[in-house]
Design an enzyme around this catalytic site. Structure first.
Site, PDB file in Angstrom:
ATOM      1  N   ASP A  74       0.865  -1.169   0.000  1.00  0.00           N
ATOM      2  CA  ASP A  74       0.000   0.000   0.000  1.00  0.00           C
ATOM      3  C   ASP A  74       0.911   1.230   0.000  1.00  0.00           C
ATOM      4  OD1 ASP A  74      -2.050   1.748   0.258  1.00  0.00           O
ATOM      5  OD2 ASP A  74      -2.776   1.009   2.182  1.00  0.00           O
ATOM      6  N   ASP A  85      -7.881  -7.488   0.953  1.00  0.00           N
ATOM      7  CA  ASP A  85      -7.036  -7.599   2.142  1.00  0.00           C
ATOM      8  C   ASP A  85      -7.835  -7.037   3.301  1.00  0.00           C
ATOM      9  OD1 ASP A  85      -6.571  -4.606   1.413  1.00  0.00           O
ATOM     10  OD2 ASP A  85      -5.790  -4.843   3.422  1.00  0.00           O
ATOM     11  N   CYS A 144     -13.216 -27.202   8.950  1.00  0.00           N
ATOM     12  CA  CYS A 144     -11.987 -26.486   8.559  1.00  0.00           C
ATOM     13  C   CYS A 144     -10.777 -27.422   8.558  1.00  0.00           C
ATOM     14  CB  CYS A 144     -11.748 -25.333   9.523  1.00  0.00           C
ATOM     15  SG  CYS A 144     -10.275 -24.365   9.153  1.00  0.00           S
ATOM     16  N   CYS A 188      -7.543 -26.138   8.779  1.00  0.00           N
ATOM     17  CA  CYS A 188      -6.371 -25.352   9.168  1.00  0.00           C
ATOM     18  C   CYS A 188      -5.561 -26.062  10.255  1.00  0.00           C
ATOM     19  CB  CYS A 188      -6.777 -23.950   9.638  1.00  0.00           C
ATOM     20  SG  CYS A 188      -7.328 -23.858  11.349  1.00  0.00           S
ATOM     21  N   CYS A 223      -7.410 -26.179  13.599  1.00  0.00           N
ATOM     22  CA  CYS A 223      -8.547 -27.100  13.668  1.00  0.00           C
ATOM     23  C   CYS A 223      -8.101 -28.558  13.559  1.00  0.00           C
ATOM     24  CB  CYS A 223      -9.572 -26.757  12.588  1.00  0.00           C
ATOM     25  SG  CYS A 223     -10.491 -25.235  12.978  1.00  0.00           S
ATOM     26  N   HIS A 236      -6.504 -19.715  12.018  1.00  0.00           N
ATOM     27  CA  HIS A 236      -7.827 -20.196  11.592  1.00  0.00           C
ATOM     28  C   HIS A 236      -8.564 -19.157  10.756  1.00  0.00           C
ATOM     29  CE1 HIS A 236     -11.761 -21.960  11.484  1.00  0.00           C
ATOM     30  NE2 HIS A 236     -12.224 -20.769  11.856  1.00  0.00           N
TER      31      HIS A 236
END
Lengths: 388, 388
Positions: free
Chosen positions: B93, B284, B322, B324, B327, B353
């Protein structure tokens, strides 16, 4: 029935030795450094970080776990190992030290100690018996006995004697409580307790403050009890290094050689090497992770305070001799930036390094003991690490 | 010379599309969610956590990196990728938004914007030209232009017009500055800029607040400039969802179809799906990691506030659907305990997560766009996630 501890080598020039302690969750190679997972978590780390750093046994804490999440919940969740996803060994501190140091209020009676939770002021009672029960619910591999701990910096002999007397009576009660929960144990005629694979182990705690005669008395009393190992409690609390060394020697000279000795709350590299020389096998300390969160790393060339401006442009790792996750991936410049930017990732990366540093120290010590060169290594490292 | 962006499929029932954006560090599959590494670090995470979560591109920030560690140091350290050990793509940015929102003092002139550092009050000047230079020193893969951002909640049309006028003039200067640093670029007659592999890409920022006519004007102006993609700035700042959707459509309807569109600072699952429907490719947001540090997880059944007592004894993962790291390894009971115990590890595990949740959302959206079922998926997920 197997002996849970096997001494694998002895240093010819000191009391240092290597060994393997077998628990329900595998082999722990001694001398060992145990990272501290007070609340079923080593601060800023996960089980995988600890496994990658070479940790074989963690220390957790009955006082803290009893209050939160509670030992009932831990039991319901299948014990601390499945709760925190850790398949190595876990030793639980009985909470004697925390009851002494954390609550505003405590009262020691013959039955046990009543105290107020440091969270919400609620009242609780710890007895030698119920602490063994709590450790059983936690599901740790090594249980320690409830003791009375007094600060060692400047205790009166009267206070130390009183504390030791209660600690001895509580130890006898804890050993009986353990026998009730773990009846398959076998005590040989030499009081050398053996264990069945699948059972947790029992360690007694030796008090006596900085008084060698009390320490000797405590050690001899503990030898008479059926335990799998010994904790040396009530030290590293402000006494001088000479007082510490003298107290440790008064203990280890009077213990059964065949059982592991664990120095609670130690330590710095130099303190650990001094204690290994005097026959200590096991260590734990919050210090390496606490200072890590303040930006301090132990390295092969001394302390690195990563917040210092000099590190802003250094591309080398924290410690070029280190093989930890942090040193393999990140520069001092990046770690300096993370610390100065108050990024939480800094705490994790610095903690991983300091834990790996102490675990590598024990690995080097073990190799030197096996080679008969421990005292040379010790002299070299004490000089190298004297400012850590 | 290659086009850096390839549209790989278009949804027949909406403006949604899938694509691949090629940067110096590989392929970024769109629609993409970019985790925010404001200070060259996604809070509480490492590059490995992000890689494991499926992240392909990170967002970092010129304003923050310019002040600390400084862009000179980043250049000296070989750029942001080697600094943070990240081999995926990085978009920076320009700092226009941060100059607007962080310092106590700023003054916008034709030349650029002067401001005081929010760290130490030191004075600095950002111009369209020097910001391109800073991004070059940072070494990011996608550079954005300096813009003038005003908060969108209740702006006057006069303020929005003034900001847009300066933003347009600055965009022309930024494009020239880019051409000087990256001379090998090739601008085709359709103003479709192409790139040599190895060069960073240039994205223009489209302002215009909540006024569709200004947004259209900004979009048409940006189409006339040589850029590789478009940022939609100055939204998700308090305007209504209707205002947001209308503004986005006024932009995307007037942009060259062949270039990627990035909605800065979005968003929640529902906001992202709405924007994808209107032809947005890139997102984002700090929100998923910020709320993670407050104990909030996005799950397939809605929000989970992990601090709540009901989770103390739940053995299931945060989100049973999930995949991830968190998880796959930890129960709600453990995560609840970590949060209540103020363990830093909680922030890492919850952040992993939430980032994975949004990345999985983009993966599902991509598959649905390819299958022509995006609108069905969108309706289903908007209903499912309306309370997230």
């Amino acid at each position: 029935m197997l002996s849970p501890f096997v001494i694998t080598s002895k240093d010819p020039h000191s009391k240092a030795r290597t060994g393997i302690l077998y628990t329900r969750h595998g082999a722990v190679h001694t001398p060992v450094f145990m990272p501290v997972a007070t609340q079923a978590c080593v601060k800023a780390l996960t089980d995988e970080d600890l496994k990658n750093a070479g940790a074989e046994c963690l220390l957790s804490n009955t006082y803290h776990l009893y209050l939160r999440p509670t030992t009932q919940i831990l039991k319901q969740m299948g014990g601390i190992h499945s709760f925190m996803h850790w398949d190595g060994s876990v030793l639980t501190d009985s909470g004697g030290f925390q009851v002494y140091s954390l609550p505003k209020f405590r009262k020691i009676k013959e039955e046990g100690v009543t105290f107020q939770s440091h969270h919400d002021g609620s009242k609780h009672l710890f007895t030698p018996e119920n602490v063994i029960g709590f450790e059983s619910e936690i599901g740790s591999d090594i249980w320690t006995m409830l003791d009375v701990c007094i600060h060692a910096k400047d205790p009166s002999k009267h206070d130390a004697r009183e504390a030791l007397n209660i600690t001895k009576r509580w130890a006898e009660r804890a050993a009986k409580a353990y026998e009730k929960i773990v009846p398959e144990q076998h005590i040989s005629k030499e009081n050398d307790i053996r264990f069945s694979v699948g059972n947790s182990l029992l360690f007694g705690i030796i008090q006596g403050a900085i008084f060698p005669d009390l320490r000797k008395e405590a050690a001899l009393h503990m030898v008479s009890l059926p335990t799998h190992g010994y904790c040396i409690g009530g030290l590293s609390l402000g006494e001088t290094l000479e007082q510490m060394n003298e107290s440790v020697l008064a203990v280890t000279e009077n213990l059964a050689e065949a059982k592991p000795r664990y120095f609670m709350g130690l330590g710095t590299p130099v303190e650990m090497l001094n204690a290994m020389e005097r026959g200590v096998d096991m260590f734990d300390c919050v210090w390496p992770t606490r200072v890590a969160r303040n930006g301090m790393a132990m390295t092969s060339t001394g302390r690195v305070n990563i917040k210092n401006a000099v590190y802003r442009t250094q591309e080398i790792p924290l410690d070029p001799e280190c093989d930890c996750y942090t040193c393999r991936r990140y520069s001092r410049a990046y770690l300096c930036h993370l610390y100065r930017s108050a990024e939480l990732t800094s705490h994790r990366l610095m903690s991983i390094h300091n834990i790996r540093f102490l675990i590598r120290l024990t690995q080097r010590a073990r190799a030197a003991i096996e080679n008969g060169t421990f005292m040379q290594l010790k002299e070299e490292l004490v000089e190298k690490y004297k400012n850590i």
